[in-house]
Design a protein around this motif. Structure first.
Motif, PDB file in Angstrom:
ATOM      1  N   GLY A 118       0.799  -1.216   0.000  1.00 17.12           N
ATOM      2  CA  GLY A 118       0.000   0.000   0.000  1.00 17.12           C
ATOM      3  C   GLY A 118       0.829   1.261   0.000  1.00 17.12           C
ATOM      4  O   GLY A 118       0.596   2.179  -0.801  1.00 17.12           O
ATOM      5  N   THR A 119       1.832   1.332   0.865  1.00 12.82           N
ATOM      6  CA  THR A 119       2.625   2.556   1.009  1.00 12.82           C
ATOM      7  C   THR A 119       3.956   2.497   0.279  1.00 12.82           C
ATOM      8  O   THR A 119       4.649   3.510   0.168  1.00 12.82           O
ATOM      9  CB  THR A 119       2.914   2.816   2.495  1.00 12.82           C
ATOM     10  OG1 THR A 119       3.781   1.781   3.001  1.00 12.82           O
ATOM     11  CG2 THR A 119       1.625   2.826   3.307  1.00 12.82           C
ATOM     12  N   GLU A 120       4.338   1.287  -0.200  1.00 12.81           N
ATOM     13  CA  GLU A 120       5.647   1.050  -0.832  1.00 12.81           C
ATOM     14  C   GLU A 120       6.793   1.174   0.157  1.00 12.81           C
ATOM     15  O   GLU A 120       7.967   1.213  -0.235  1.00 12.81           O
ATOM     16  CB  GLU A 120       5.890   2.006  -2.018  1.00 12.81           C
ATOM     17  CG  GLU A 120       4.888   1.854  -3.147  1.00 12.81           C
ATOM     18  CD  GLU A 120       4.969   0.489  -3.821  1.00 12.81           C
ATOM     19  OE1 GLU A 120       6.087  -0.034  -3.976  1.00 12.81           O
ATOM     20  OE2 GLU A 120       3.904  -0.059  -4.171  1.00 12.81           O
ATOM     21  N   GLY A 121       6.478   1.209   1.439  1.00 12.96           N
ATOM     22  CA  GLY A 121       7.539   1.264   2.440  1.00 12.96           C
ATOM     23  C   GLY A 121       8.208  -0.082   2.625  1.00 12.96           C
ATOM     24  O   GLY A 121       7.554  -1.136   2.602  1.00 12.96           O
ATOM     25  N   GLU A 122       9.518  -0.048   2.829  1.00  9.71           N
ATOM     26  CA  GLU A 122      10.279  -1.278   3.042  1.00  9.71           C
ATOM     27  C   GLU A 122      10.087  -1.762   4.471  1.00  9.71           C
ATOM     28  O   GLU A 122      10.378  -1.058   5.431  1.00  9.71           O
ATOM     29  CB  GLU A 122      11.759  -1.048   2.746  1.00  9.71           C
ATOM     30  CG  GLU A 122      12.609  -2.309   2.850  1.00  9.71           C
ATOM     31  CD  GLU A 122      14.068  -2.047   2.531  1.00  9.71           C
ATOM     32  OE1 GLU A 122      14.798  -1.679   3.465  1.00  9.71           O
ATOM     33  OE2 GLU A 122      14.453  -2.177   1.347  1.00  9.71           O
TER      34      GLU A 122
END
Length: 434
Positions: A118-122
């Motif tokens: 959803g956020t593309e956060g690792e």
């Protein structure tokens, strides 16, 4: 969740519902990501629990192979996982990568990332290092106390996807790495039926010799000296090739059998894949390759791409040259699995000292040489090699038959595969194989 770089064995909670697994590397060697949905007892519930390039979506829709993207020289293969949609019977999702045409020691910058879709956060990062492995389990998503977690692993397999599959109870030898189903469907009906029967016989022979599930790189070498012309003309060599394809289809590490022909000089033939067998057989038919045994031809049209001019191969017997060339190929192209060379010759061996030197030097290499004599000719050191002292392991097998076309498949495969498993065991004990 904060970004985290993990070491092997470390784990973190996963607090988001949909994640993406990304396997990235610096382009060059081809890498493929895959996922295995594992139930209680460490086994899959069926072959559908394996998600990879040939089976890109799980029936539940919760795990999907999303394919590759590239940017700045880095290639990334991706698998999407909807954790909320994973069926209750699945306890963990094993996340693996396989390398095509090499080993992971040749892959640079190999990283597994877990990303919030959803956020593309690792969410987690695991930098992987390997050597002769052809498959790596980078990590796993698993349930613990009602919550999903991710664990970095880094477990390697030198036996390719077949080794990974065997551990989890997946049957992929005919769909995945070894290129069966789709490749075999391309064959004419009669050829496909013969292949199916012969593969079963190869499997029976491997089981008989304690080698069920064994994986190997299979190499084919065909004598093309002048004395072989009658065997080519009668279709005996073409029949040998068709029978050896069954060995590769059942045993080979990547579904492509490397092949050489030789006489006065060696020549590399195109790799042989199961589905290409009918077209590939042109390489062992009289009149092809610019006139096989057709040295009286004065002028010829240019050869098609990939074909070998047999006039340059000659008519003599120089086995040591092709042995040296195959050895060099193996050195330059390391594989996670051992190599089995199936070497067919009608004899006339006279370079005994040179051949013996090549085979003695090859003792320390991950290669077993199975020589098959086609007739009653003099096989020299090839036949005597088993009796020669001073080797750590016996890396050579030999048998001859008067007429191989009359030898039943069960007997042929038993004789072909009887010594190879024993050599594998001895080579591992000696440290030649890992």
């Amino acid at each position: 969740m904060a970004e985290r770089s993990l070491g092997a064995g470390a784990n973190v909670p996963v607090d988001v519902g949909v994640v993406r697994v990304e396997v990235s590397w610096v382009g060059g060697v081809e890498v493929d990501a895959s996922a295995v949905l594992v139930a209680a007892g460490g086994r899959v519930r069926g072959d559908g629990d394996f998600v990879f390039y040939n089976q890109p979506q799980h029936a539940s829709g919760a795990v999907v192979h999303q394919g590759k993207v590239g940017a700045g020289g880095v290639v990334t293969d991706r698998i999407g996982v909807d954790l909320a949609g994973v069926e209750p019977g699945v306890e963990r999702i094993v996340l693996a990568a396989s390398v095509d045409g090499g080993v992971f020691g040749q892959v640079r910058g190999l990283v597994l990332r877990l990303v919030d879709a959803g956020t593309e956060g690792e969410l987690a990062r695991f930098e992987m290092v390997a050597g002769s492995e052809t498959v790596l389990i980078g990590g796993e998503l698993y349930r613990r106390g009602g919550q999903w977690r991710f664990r970095a692993l880094g477990q390697g397999y030198a036996s390719g996807l077949a080794g990974l599959a065997a551990d989890f109870g997946v049957t992929v030898d005919q769909q995945g790495q070894q290129g069966g189903g789709a490749e075999e469907a391309r064959l004419p009906d009669g050829m496909r039926e013969r292949l199916s029967l012969r593969k079963r016989q190869v499997a029976v022979s491997l089981e008989k010799h304690g080698a069920t599930g064994m994986v190997a790189r299979v190499v084919l070498v065909l004598d093309a000296s002048g004395s072989m012309s009658a065997l080519y003309a009668r279709g005996v060599v073409a029949d040998v090739v068709e029978r050896m394809v069954a060995v590769a289809a059942q045993l080979d590490d990547d579904g492509a059998m490397q092949a050489w022909t030789f006489a006065s000089n060696p020549a590399r033939l195109p790799d042989l894949r199961v589905g290409e067998l009918p077209e590939w057989l042109r390489h062992v038919r009289v009149g092809q390759l610019g006139g096989l045994f057709g040295r009286r031809l004065r002028r010829r049209a240019p050869l098609p791409d990939g074909e070998v001019d047999m006039k340059e191969v000659g008519i003599g017997n120089e086995e040591q040259k092709v042995i040296a060339e195959v050895r060099e190929y193996v050195r330059r192209n390391p594989a996670g699995a051992p190599t089995l060379v199936l070497f067919f010759s009608d004899g006339g061996v006279y370079r005994n000292a040179e051949i013996e030197r090549e085979l003695r030097e090859a003792v320390e290499e991950p290669v077993f040489w199975q020589f098959v004599g086609l007739g009653r000719s003099d096989y020299g050191v090839l036949q005597r090699f088993d009796e020669l002292p001073g080797r750590r392991v016996d890396n050579v097998g030999f048998f001859s038959v008067d007429d191989i076309s009359t030898l039943p498949d069960p007997e042929l495969y038993d004789r072909l595969l009887s010594q190879f498993p024993r050599w594998v065991t001895a080579a591992r004990r000696a440290g030649i194989l890992r």
